[in-house]
Design a protein around this motif. Structure first.
Motif, mmCIF file in Angstrom:
data_model
loop_
_atom_site.group_PDB
_atom_site.id
_atom_site.type_symbol
_atom_site.label_atom_id
_atom_site.label_comp_id
_atom_site.label_asym_id
_atom_site.label_seq_id
_atom_site.Cartn_x
_atom_site.Cartn_y
_atom_site.Cartn_z
ATOM 1 N N THR A 87 0.842 -1.073 -0.033
ATOM 2 C CA THR A 87 -0.102 -0.091 0.248
ATOM 3 C C THR A 87 0.851 1.306 -0.178
ATOM 4 O O THR A 87 2.327 1.142 0.469
ATOM 5 C CB THR A 87 -0.980 -0.051 1.187
ATOM 6 N N THR A 90 1.131 4.355 4.979
ATOM 7 C CA THR A 90 1.824 3.949 5.981
ATOM 8 C C THR A 90 0.992 3.957 7.147
ATOM 9 O O THR A 90 0.884 5.180 7.715
ATOM 10 C CB THR A 90 3.244 4.515 6.222
ATOM 11 N N TYR A 106 3.864 -6.949 4.840
ATOM 12 C CA TYR A 106 3.116 -5.691 4.471
ATOM 13 C C TYR A 106 4.273 -4.852 3.890
ATOM 14 O O TYR A 106 4.956 -4.615 4.718
ATOM 15 C CB TYR A 106 2.300 -5.340 5.952
ATOM 16 N N THR A 108 5.331 -1.227 1.907
ATOM 17 C CA THR A 108 4.893 0.348 1.829
ATOM 18 C C THR A 108 5.495 0.874 0.341
ATOM 19 O O THR A 108 6.572 0.534 0.207
ATOM 20 C CB THR A 108 5.126 1.158 2.689
#
Length: 345
Positions: A87, A90, A106, A108
């Motif tokens: 994604t 943050t 995950y 960023t």
């Protein structure tokens, strides 16, 4: 790293074609097979058509359903597929929630491709280890169950031999258990029972009297009628037989046949005084088979009854001692049963 990636397929899910293309190109250069999807719904369609997808790298925020929603679907529908969420925002709470929901990592945006590759490699390596461990546990469980079955079979064979030895100790009951098994199977054939039920009947017939091992031999071999105290002792043997068999016989139906083979249709039997169809069918069949063989075998206190006389007695007791349907099946199969029994003598 090389040995893992050469075998894996990665699905890249992102609504930006340029991002998908960059990741696809980098993964292809590194030796991965790569597929693309522009949305969560498209990703699910790709998964349906490609069962070998090992890993998904998905954007979090896309038009329509989010990467988090896709993660939930993947965990439910394809639990062996690993997933990494990426994604541009943050958010520590979001990252934590992704990990809780089962994401491996995950990332960023904007991300470095080498970092993505390393995360992919770690995720696939972890997935491979998990699959190998699961397969190992399954193989181990299978081997343990196989060995346990061999042990149970060995014990059951020993108990069957013991039952036959118990019969053989008394010349009047020699071969009784084997004949009861033959008679019961003959009735079962006439009743058109399934093969699995027939096998249960055969096994239960062979060991139905194993509980007599726990009964005083003076009672077992008494030439005359038993007094009330002796009768009560003798009536313990079906329940004793069930307890002897429980450690080695997993099939509850077989245990019930052994326990209840002295129940009567009218509820006057033992040990549980079951009535009618409350008595397991296999036990009802064994009850008749046991009685027929006892009547047509010689005893110290009487000669053997003829087959015709014993059959008449069984007919007379239909509806009181015996299940009428089992009696009818016995009558129809009597000739075949008696011929089969002769072969065991």
């Amino acid at each position: 790293m090389e040995s893992t990636k050469a075998k894996e397929t990665v699905l890249v899910v992102d609504d930006e074609p340029i991002v998908r293309r960059l990741l696809h190109q980098k993964l292809a250069i590194e030796g991965y097979a790569c597929l693309e999807a522009g949305s969560a719904d498209e990703a699910l369609d790709v998964l349906k058509r490609n069962a070998d997808i090992a890993l998904i790298v998905s954007d979090m925020k896309m038009p329509g359903r989010t990467g988090m929603e896709l993660l939930g679907d993947v965990k439910n529908l394809y639990p062996d597929t690993a997933m990494i969420i990426a994604t541009a925002v943050t958010e520590t709470a979001t990252a934590i929630e992704c990990m809780k929901q089962g994401a491996y990592d995950y990332l960023t945006k904007p991300f470095k491709l080498d970092e993505v590759l390393f995360s992919i490699w770690r995720a696939l390596d972890k997935r491979r280890l998990q699959l190998e461990n699961r397969e190992y546990r399954h193989d181990l469980e299978t081997k343990v169950e196989y060995q346990a079955q061999k042990i149970r079979s060995s014990f059951f064979n020993a108990i069957t031999s013991l039952a036959y030895a118990l019969d053989a100790k008394d010349g009047y009951t020699a071969g009784h258990s084997e004949r009861v098994s033959e008679i019961a199977v003959g009735i079962g054939i006439e009743l058109e029972l399934p093969q699995a039920e027939m096998e249960r009947l055969r096994l239960a017939g062979k060991v139905h009297d194993i509980g007599k091992i726990g009964i005083d031999s003076t009672i077992l071999h008494k030439p005359g009628a038993l007094d009330p105290e002796e009768r009560a002792e003798m009536e313990r043997h079906p329940a004793v037989g069930e307890r002897i068999l429980q450690p080695v016989v997993e099939d509850e139906a077989v245990l019930a046949m052994v326990r209840n083979h002295h129940e009567r249709w009218d509820g006057q039997g033992y040990p549980d005084r079951l009535v009618g169809e409350g008595i397991p069918l296999g036990a009802r069949i064994l009850a008749l088979a046991d009685t027929f063989d006892a009547m047509t075998s010689a005893r110290p206190y009487r000669t053997a009854m003829t087959v015709d006389f014993a059959t008449c007695e069984i007919e007379r007791c239909a509806g009181s001692q015996f299940d009428p349907a089992v009696v009818n099946a016995f009558k129809k199969a009597r000739q075949v049963i008696t011929e089969a029994v002769k072969l065991t003598e």
